[in-house]
Design a protein around this motif. Structure first.
Motif, PDB file in Angstrom:
ATOM      1  N   GLU A   1       0.834  -1.207   0.000  1.00 44.16           N
ATOM      2  CA  GLU A   1       0.000   0.000   0.000  1.00 44.16           C
ATOM      3  C   GLU A   1       0.868   1.256   0.000  1.00 44.16           C
ATOM      4  O   GLU A   1       0.594   2.212  -0.731  1.00 44.16           O
ATOM      5  CB  GLU A   1      -0.927   0.001   1.211  1.00 44.16           C
TER       6      GLU A   1
ATOM      7  N   ARG B   1      -6.060  -1.074 -15.705  1.00 40.84           N
ATOM      8  CA  ARG B   1      -6.573  -1.837 -14.559  1.00 40.84           C
ATOM      9  C   ARG B   1      -5.421  -2.419 -13.736  1.00 40.84           C
ATOM     10  O   ARG B   1      -5.431  -2.361 -12.510  1.00 40.84           O
ATOM     11  CB  ARG B   1      -7.499  -2.953 -15.036  1.00 40.84           C
ATOM     12  N   THR B   2      -4.437  -2.976 -14.418  1.00 39.34           N
ATOM     13  CA  THR B   2      -3.274  -3.521 -13.709  1.00 39.34           C
ATOM     14  C   THR B   2      -2.533  -2.422 -12.972  1.00 39.34           C
ATOM     15  O   THR B   2      -2.156  -2.590 -11.807  1.00 39.34           O
ATOM     16  CB  THR B   2      -2.327  -4.242 -14.692  1.00 39.34           C
TER      17      THR B   2
ATOM     18  N   ASN C   1      -3.766   0.338 -11.895  1.00 40.12           N
ATOM     19  CA  ASN C   1      -4.618   0.742 -10.779  1.00 40.12           C
ATOM     20  C   ASN C   1      -4.443  -0.204  -9.600  1.00 40.12           C
ATOM     21  O   ASN C   1      -4.349   0.226  -8.451  1.00 40.12           O
ATOM     22  CB  ASN C   1      -6.078   0.791 -11.228  1.00 40.12           C
ATOM     23  N   ARG C   2      -4.385  -1.486  -9.879  1.00 44.70           N
ATOM     24  CA  ARG C   2      -4.205  -2.481  -8.813  1.00 44.70           C
ATOM     25  C   ARG C   2      -2.840  -2.328  -8.151  1.00 44.70           C
ATOM     26  O   ARG C   2      -2.713  -2.494  -6.941  1.00 44.70           O
ATOM     27  CB  ARG C   2      -4.398  -3.886  -9.376  1.00 44.70           C
TER      28      ARG C   2
ATOM     29  N   ASN D   1      -2.942   0.759  -5.917  1.00 44.68           N
ATOM     30  CA  ASN D   1      -3.775   0.559  -4.727  1.00 44.68           C
ATOM     31  C   ASN D   1      -3.213  -0.504  -3.788  1.00 44.68           C
ATOM     32  O   ASN D   1      -3.804  -0.786  -2.749  1.00 44.68           O
ATOM     33  CB  ASN D   1      -5.203   0.205  -5.129  1.00 44.68           C
TER      34      ASN D   1
ATOM     35  N   ASP E   1      -2.959  -3.688  -4.359  1.00 48.20           N
ATOM     36  CA  ASP E   1      -3.773  -4.900  -4.425  1.00 48.20           C
ATOM     37  C   ASP E   1      -3.028  -6.107  -4.980  1.00 48.20           C
ATOM     38  O   ASP E   1      -3.532  -7.224  -4.899  1.00 48.20           O
ATOM     39  CB  ASP E   1      -5.019  -4.654  -5.283  1.00 48.20           C
ATOM     40  N   VAL E   2      -1.862  -5.886  -5.580  1.00 50.03           N
ATOM     41  CA  VAL E   2      -1.092  -6.985  -6.171  1.00 50.03           C
ATOM     42  C   VAL E   2       0.374  -6.861  -5.779  1.00 50.03           C
ATOM     43  O   VAL E   2       0.874  -5.766  -5.537  1.00 50.03           O
ATOM     44  CB  VAL E   2      -1.199  -7.011  -7.718  1.00 50.03           C
TER      45      VAL E   2
END
Length: 82
Positions: free
Chosen positions: A9, A38-39, A41-42, A45, A47-48
């Motif tokens: 994060e 999208r990737t 963005n992840r 954020n 998220d990955v």
């Protein structure tokens, strides 16, 4: 796992800060790195999990040393851990 999530994060927070400093948008960065919006963005954020190669590509696209990005993320994470 919680610490890893926090570092991911914080990495995203730092990447967003660098993007703002350089007036780069998410689409522009995604295109420069060769990933979908999208990737990206992840990644931004937290998220990955991001590979070293991907982080290097992002740092290159942001004209910033990877070590600087990581140091900033670690510093941010340690502040939140206090």
């Amino acid at each position: 796992m919680e610490q890893t999530k926090t570092l991911l994060e914080q990495l995203g927070v730092v990447l967003k800060q660098v993007m703002l400093e350089q007036y780069k948008g998410q689409d522009e960065l995604a295109n420069a790195v060769g990933v979908s919006r999208r990737t990206m963005n992840r990644i931004l954020n937290g998220d990955v999990t991001v590979t070293y190669d991907r982080l290097t590509s992002i740092a290159t696209a942001l004209h910033t040393r990877l070590s600087v990005i990581i140091q900033r993320a670690e510093a941010l994470a340690s502040k939140e851990g206090e």
